[in-house]
Design a protein around this motif. Sequence first.
Motif, PDB file in Angstrom:
ATOM      1  N   HIS A  38       0.835  -1.214   0.000  1.00 21.40           N
ATOM      2  CA  HIS A  38       0.000   0.000   0.000  1.00 21.40           C
ATOM      3  C   HIS A  38       0.862   1.254   0.000  1.00 21.40           C
ATOM      4  N   LEU A  93       2.710   1.619  -3.488  1.00 21.40           N
ATOM      5  CA  LEU A  93       1.794   1.988  -4.571  1.00 21.40           C
ATOM      6  C   LEU A  93       1.328   3.426  -4.432  1.00 21.40           C
ATOM      7  N   ASN A 132      -4.157   0.120  -5.917  1.00 19.48           N
ATOM      8  CA  ASN A 132      -3.886   0.252  -4.488  1.00 19.48           C
ATOM      9  C   ASN A 132      -5.140   0.108  -3.620  1.00 19.48           C
ATOM     10  N   ARG A 162      -5.503  -1.184   0.354  1.00 20.76           N
ATOM     11  CA  ARG A 162      -6.014  -0.180   1.299  1.00 20.76           C
ATOM     12  C   ARG A 162      -7.186  -0.723   2.106  1.00 20.76           C
TER      13      ARG A 162
END
Length: 1014
Positions: free
Chosen positions: A22, A25, A82, A86
């Motif tokens: 995360h 990205l 992403n 997330r």
Amino acid sequence: MASATAKPKPFVLHASTLARAHTYLAFAAFLSALVVGCALHYKKIVKNGVAGYPHEWFPSVSATIGDWYPERNIFQILIAINSGPRFALVALQYYLHRTPSSSIPGFLLLIGILRTLSCGGWVFITSSDDHDVHDVLMISYIVLNLPWMFGSLACTPLEHTASRRRRLWTSATFFLSILPMIYFFVQHKVHRIPGAYTRYSFFEWGLIFLDIFYDSSAELDFKAADLKFTIGSLVGGSTDTDKIANQAEVETVNPSADVNVHTPSVVSAGDEKTVTTNGKDISPAKSTPKPSLFASIRPTVSFISDLYLSYIYWSVYTSLTPTLFYFSVWELGIAGHELSLLSTLSPMLLGIPPFSSWAHTREGRTILHGLSAFVGLGAYAVKSPFVRLLLVAFANASAAVGAAVEWFGAGEGEVAYRALVTGLGFLVSSLSKHANHGNNPVWPIVNEWSGGWNKTGMALVILALFEFTCRPDPPATSSTSTTPPTKKTAPRPTSSPHWFPASLALGGLICSLHSLLSDPTTLIAWAWTGYPLSGPVPALHGSLTHVAQALGLALAAFLPSSGVFTHPLYLAFGAASGYIMYAYKDWVGYAGGLCVAVFLMSIIPAVWARAREAALAGGAGKTAAMAWLVVCVYDVASTFTVAYAFVPGGEYFRERTDLVLLSQFACIALAFRWPRINANARSLKLTLPKRAQFMIQYTLAVLTTVSLLVTLYRTPKMPPQPHRPASRIVRAGIWTVHFGIDNEGRDSQRLMRDLIGDMELDVVGLLETDLHRVVFGNRDLTRVMAEELGFYVDIGPGPNQHTWGAVLLSKFPIINSTHHLLPSPDGELAPAIEAYLDMFGTPVKVIVAHNGQEETPLDRELQSTELARMMSSSYPDPVIFLGYVVTKPHARRPAPYEIMVTDGKVHDIDQDDIDRWCEYIFYRGLYRTSYARVSRGIVTDTELQIGQFVVPRPGTSISDDSREARYIRSYKEDLPEDHWFPMPYYPQLGGKNGHQYHVFNTPLYYKLPEDASL
């Protein structure tokens, strides 16, 4: 030989890997867009509505990610990829922190989902797609960051020091960065300064990177807990053993037995699953049934109820002095109504045992809350100012008794909670004023026509009292019960402080809070110096005061039992900050004021605890009554520092705010630990339950965010513009507005706004406007007019300059301004503002001044001489004087009229108007085309006078300045229509809102010379 049924090695995915993905990205998305954008469209993405390259040389986030191909598409593809990590990060943090006894992780799960969705909203709906939707989603994301960041920090296990440290510094830096970002955005959007948007962009990018860094803390948590996914096989099997092996399990290895870690794990055993937390079995068959949803949220509801009742208490208390001072102003002397201040001495009644016992019961406390709230708030509906004052005084009597019971009757374990809720209520009161143009919306001096929300406030009181009445009784322990703190129930400990010094400390702190922090712009008024701006601006930077107040309360909440807040060195910090606030101006002085705000708010629990100990020793009644007597004395003293002309003994206080401030700190100092005075006093045992600590910290975060959002919402989107630029017309008015209280005792901002707006004034001088005092409610009189009509504002000499105040409102840019204290050896100090305004390219000097009264002829003569010097010093350049001058027209020296007109080298607006006494307009270097006198209505006791002028073109001057040329009177029909004043105000048509043209029953009009350079 390998078996045909051998299972493959289990697949293990560490949760920290998802968190790292995360982070990478997110950084890749933003940095790639920045690099590609600068490489392909650099000058396009740094250009904005104000300026382009080279003034603007760094792009904003919105321009980088949303305006051009291909950077926009690269960014959105990476952000879309992403989204999976997330959402997984949000879910895994919930899994890691969840516990059966707390609803906070579930709340954070909801916040995390909403935060992610709003993030997707503003990155996929760019400002070029829909500017408003983009901004709303962006602001929503920032707001949601408050509970997300502070909630995650609160849930982080104590032993996870690395992640706690990263979350702490990134969240603190994140929210502090919002303040300069707002400042530079205003410089760009409102003042349209080239280069300001580049500086804004640095902080905007900083927020992005800080946000990513904050979320990267999850990786440290996952590593510390060794959180991972284990998958036995990626293909299905047929045996029971395979079925069990094929199940995906989330495992945690937690070496600590601390129950605060909350890391549940799932262990498979055949068809049954046992849920354990830190090795403890909490499976459904063996665990205690979970409480109902209502029971789980009841503490939060009770906290909100306590907070609202605290807000109502401060609202009722702070309404007393502005309700009272209406009479003192009208009488210009001690009117006798000042005795209503003594209503706050009602805690003396607690010395009566039966009354004290009743007041400490649930029924008694409910009735006291109800009387203070409904009588104090309901007083707004009464038309008579005198009856309204009686009701507010009675409400304060009830509120003072109730406050003494709440503060001193609380058990030792509740002291910190009660004190912090009291501080929060005070902060909410200040925030409500900030959001409501300087007026508390439930004050009795406002109603639905003047910005009041009185009925709504009373409806919410009903809900809060209902919750308070139905609240379950706390466990019957000495630490939580509310009992009368009498000598019989609580013998005086040998180390307890004496009640008298503790009362002085409490009174000094209440007075300091009220006089300095009850409105966020008061500290800015202390530091204000005018234009060009070199310090904070009230409407834009008041939120910084709220941030400082919240920081002080947060320190007290984080360290409730720390001795630092009663150490003499901490008092030295507060006193030094007070000196800087008093002695310096602009940002330095305001910085001192912010430190004072932190100091005062942080010592609330300590001072309250000292007062409670004193109440146990000497009785709650006399402890509280003495504290309020101290407050009353300071309320009067704060008036004496300026009202010398009609207050007996005022000469000993005038210009001595330094002594008043010093004595306040001396009183507060009595609560501190001094080696030779109270060194043997027992240490304060202040405790705050973790749930209460979290709710207080969360509330502080919400309140500061709301304050910042209010500032953004209230900030004008366009700079002020004059009404008639094509004709070069200037309408200038002078009005003595009687401290913003109308003839019915209510706030008059909106009444002034309506008349000034209808008359389309470009320049306004307002007098008797310094309301940043306890007796006026610490209000900002300019907020409504500046925001809704669009004016630049110079508030003139501040409250520490000891004048009644002067304000300049201008549609034209204020080039520079100087504040003067006119010579005043015998009476109250007289203020003046000397400013240059850019009127259609011509610098025009404008002076707004308030001279002394008829009783001080020497003052008037010296002040008039100084004003004449200001006007003549710029001869023959244009000048407009708007002032309060107590004199008759054509009066000879030493009366002010001849001195100012002759020595100042100016013309009277109309020397044939002999029916004047205090308000005058003088001018030079301009073509006067009209003069109007508008009756006061119910706004004040003086009229609004207006002069209309035409500014010559730059490089030209008046063609004929003779009396004959200036007094060629005209009908309005002989002038262009844009010179006409509004028709509805003619008395023949009935006037409007109680106002009409009077004396002449019409504006007077004058012809322009035929050779005028227009």
